[in-house]
Design a protein around this motif. Structure first.
Motif, PDB file in Angstrom:
ATOM      1  N   VAL A  88       0.910  -1.096   0.120  1.00 10.66           N
ATOM      2  CA  VAL A  88       0.237  -0.116  -0.109  1.00 10.66           C
ATOM      3  C   VAL A  88       0.762   1.339  -0.005  1.00 10.66           C
ATOM      4  N   VAL A  89       0.397   2.077  -0.907  1.00 12.96           N
ATOM      5  CA  VAL A  89       1.397   3.426  -1.241  1.00 12.96           C
ATOM      6  C   VAL A  89       0.481   4.514  -0.877  1.00 12.96           C
ATOM      7  N   VAL A  90       0.842   5.430   0.161  1.00 14.96           N
ATOM      8  CA  VAL A  90       0.101   6.813   0.319  1.00 14.96           C
ATOM      9  C   VAL A  90       0.987   7.892   0.003  1.00 14.96           C
ATOM     10  N   GLY A  91       0.332   8.950  -0.710  1.00 14.39           N
ATOM     11  CA  GLY A  91       1.290  10.104  -0.932  1.00 14.39           C
ATOM     12  C   GLY A  91       0.333  11.033  -1.844  1.00 14.39           C
ATOM     13  N   SER A  92       1.444  11.894  -2.524  1.00 15.06           N
ATOM     14  CA  SER A  92       0.786  12.907  -3.271  1.00 15.06           C
ATOM     15  C   SER A  92       0.607  12.243  -4.813  1.00 15.06           C
ATOM     16  N   VAL A  93      -0.402  12.460  -5.429  1.00 12.53           N
ATOM     17  CA  VAL A  93      -0.401  12.217  -6.947  1.00 12.53           C
ATOM     18  C   VAL A  93      -0.622  13.652  -7.508  1.00 12.53           C
ATOM     19  N   ALA A  94       0.100  14.138  -8.479  1.00 11.34           N
ATOM     20  CA  ALA A  94       0.103  15.740  -8.622  1.00 11.34           C
ATOM     21  C   ALA A  94       0.387  15.817 -10.301  1.00 11.34           C
ATOM     22  N   TYR A  95       0.293  16.937 -10.548  1.00 18.53           N
ATOM     23  CA  TYR A  95       0.837  17.386 -11.868  1.00 18.53           C
ATOM     24  C   TYR A  95       2.003  18.361 -11.509  1.00 18.53           C
ATOM     25  N   ASP A  96       3.144  18.018 -12.232  1.00 22.87           N
ATOM     26  CA  ASP A  96       4.456  18.849 -12.081  1.00 22.87           C
ATOM     27  C   ASP A  96       4.695  19.808 -13.416  1.00 22.87           C
ATOM     28  N   MET A 111       2.952  17.862 -16.050  1.00 25.20           N
ATOM     29  CA  MET A 111       3.062  16.492 -16.322  1.00 25.20           C
ATOM     30  C   MET A 111       2.721  15.773 -15.266  1.00 25.20           C
ATOM     31  N   LEU A 112       2.382  14.424 -15.332  1.00 23.19           N
ATOM     32  CA  LEU A 112       2.076  13.569 -14.451  1.00 23.19           C
ATOM     33  C   LEU A 112       3.422  13.475 -13.395  1.00 23.19           C
ATOM     34  N   GLY A 113       2.890  13.620 -12.090  1.00 27.79           N
ATOM     35  CA  GLY A 113       4.091  13.548 -10.904  1.00 27.79           C
ATOM     36  C   GLY A 113       3.397  13.190  -9.593  1.00 27.79           C
ATOM     37  N   GLY A 114       4.247  13.562  -8.551  1.00 28.86           N
ATOM     38  CA  GLY A 114       3.672  13.144  -7.116  1.00 28.86           C
ATOM     39  C   GLY A 114       4.456  11.970  -6.729  1.00 28.86           C
ATOM     40  N   LEU A 146      -2.250   4.970 -17.514  1.00 31.54           N
ATOM     41  CA  LEU A 146      -0.668   4.573 -17.219  1.00 31.54           C
ATOM     42  C   LEU A 146      -0.602   3.929 -15.802  1.00 31.54           C
ATOM     43  N   LEU A 147      -1.225   4.347 -14.641  1.00 30.95           N
ATOM     44  CA  LEU A 147      -1.158   3.612 -13.444  1.00 30.95           C
ATOM     45  C   LEU A 147      -1.804   2.466 -13.627  1.00 30.95           C
ATOM     46  N   PHE A 150      12.135  12.768 -18.829  1.00 29.16           N
ATOM     47  CA  PHE A 150      11.454  13.685 -17.858  1.00 29.16           C
ATOM     48  C   PHE A 150      10.364  12.972 -17.560  1.00 29.16           C
ATOM     49  N   GLY A 151      10.060  13.517 -16.007  1.00 31.68           N
ATOM     50  CA  GLY A 151       8.947  12.862 -15.352  1.00 31.68           C
ATOM     51  C   GLY A 151       8.714  11.608 -15.022  1.00 31.68           C
ATOM     52  N   VAL A 152       7.537  10.908 -15.389  1.00 31.35           N
ATOM     53  CA  VAL A 152       7.548   9.475 -15.563  1.00 31.35           C
ATOM     54  C   VAL A 152       7.727   8.896 -16.612  1.00 31.35           C
ATOM     55  N   ASP A 153       8.301   9.396 -17.626  1.00 27.56           N
ATOM     56  CA  ASP A 153       8.171   8.962 -18.888  1.00 27.56           C
ATOM     57  C   ASP A 153       9.157   7.536 -18.973  1.00 27.56           C
ATOM     58  N   ARG A 154      10.274   7.302 -18.478  1.00 23.90           N
ATOM     59  CA  ARG A 154      10.909   6.176 -18.611  1.00 23.90           C
ATOM     60  C   ARG A 154      10.102   5.015 -17.925  1.00 23.90           C
ATOM     61  N   PHE A 155       9.125   5.091 -17.288  1.00 22.32           N
ATOM     62  CA  PHE A 155       8.413   4.000 -16.803  1.00 22.32           C
ATOM     63  C   PHE A 155       7.284   3.584 -17.835  1.00 22.32           C
TER      64      PHE A 155
END
Ligand code: AMP
Length: 310
Positions: free
Chosen positions: A4-12, A24-27, A59-60, A284-289
């Protein structure tokens, strides 16, 4: 057995010497979950606004991340953070933090999350981190991250919160701030007295050091940073490290014995953390994933072994 992962889901919005992206997607929870998803099933707890895009949900979901705990506030806006990096990318200046729906975030765990054994608490208010841990009675391994703001202004609450954790993952300046000790070895000994049995100190491009009790003594393991030819964007590298670290331990079903993690497994987890942090910086950002494959992770893990063996 999921994490379980808790935290920010953001735009950066991010600017580095290699370019600029306005949105772009971040957090933290996004990076942690994406990185961990290569090792173990992940369930996310976060909040987003009505502006959260379908393609980001996709994506998620494409990484198999459970979004039952992703709360949507249709009339609100997603947390927005913007920062700019120095020429060597070792320093970052925050330009904007619009908390938006994140300001009222009260993590609620769906019933289907509560019996999971692994928990990673991203950087949020310590009292909220504590409330999440209290909602999970079957935990085998729990830990998380924090930041200078909570260390300075919420110290009592933070110390009480991390006192219940198995591990704490922070960067070197935060370790110094939390302990009041400049020397990292002394800082670590002081933090281990606060409760967590394991401390991982992230040192940016210089890698990480894990401190833990190993047969009564405080032992440590040092991992270098992977030498990348091009670092495009370090945003999320620390969170991806955290995702690789806990993801590996969860995927292996590792449980501490007598409160202590097996030191050999701890070393492997630190290297997987470094591997995931390094991949994160390549785009950049989550692109590598979007394209990363498990074979690439294993190949970089082996490279770590050859370039550090002596
Ligand atoms: P890192 O580079 O690993 O420190 O993580 C950067 C990520 O943390 C970015 O994607 C931001 O959206 C997120 N972030 C920045 N500031 C905060 C904050 N105050 N609380 C939670 N997340 C944040």
């Amino acid at each position: 057995m999921a994490l379980v992962v808790v935290g920010s889901v953001a735009y950066d919005g991010v600017e580095t010497p290699h370019g600029k992206v306005d949105r772009m997607l971040g957090g933290a929870a996004t990076y942690i979950s994406l990185a961990a998803s290569y090792f173990t099933p992940v369930k996310i707890v976060a909040v987003v606004g009505g502006d959260f895009a379908r393609e980001d949900v996709d994506l998620l979901e494409s990484r198999g991340i459970d979004l039952a705990g992703l709360e949507r506030v249709p009339e609100g806006k997603t947390f927005f953070w913007a920062g700019v990096y120095s020429a060597d990318m070792n320093d970052r200046t925050t330009l904007r933090t619009d908390l938006n729906v994140f300001a009222d975030f009260q993590p609620k765990l769906p019933e289907s999350y509560r019996q999971e054994p692994y928990l990673l608490l991203g950087n949020i208010q310590p009292a909220l981190q504590k409330s999440v841990r209290a909602q999970m009675p079957a935990l085998a391994l729990a830990g998380g991250d924090t930041m200078n703001y909570w260390i300075n202004d919420f110290r009592g609450e933070l110390v009480e919160t991390i006192g219940e954790w198995d591990f704490l993952l922070i960067n070197d300046s935060e370790a110094r701030l939390l302990s009041g000790q400049h020397n990292l070895r002394r800082a670590a000994a002081c933090i281990l007295e606060m409760g967590p049995r394991t401390l991982i100190v992230k040192r940016g491009e210089y890698g990480a050091v894990a401190f833990a009790r190993d047969g009564g003594q405080v032992g440590h393991f040092m991992a270098p940073g992977y030498l990348l030819e091009d670092v495009f964007d370090p945003t999320g590298a620390g969170d991806s490290f955290a995702g690789g670290f806990i993801g590996y331990l969860a995927g292996q079903g590792i449980r501490p014995r007598g409160g202590e993690l097996d030191f050999a497994e701890l070393r492997r987890a630190v290297i997987y953390g470094s591997v995931m942090g390094s991949f994160c910086c390549e785009k950049f950002g989550v692109d590598r994933f979007r394209t990363l494959r498990r074979e690439e992770i294993e190949s970089r893990y082996r490279e770590f072994q050859t370039c550090t063996a002596f």
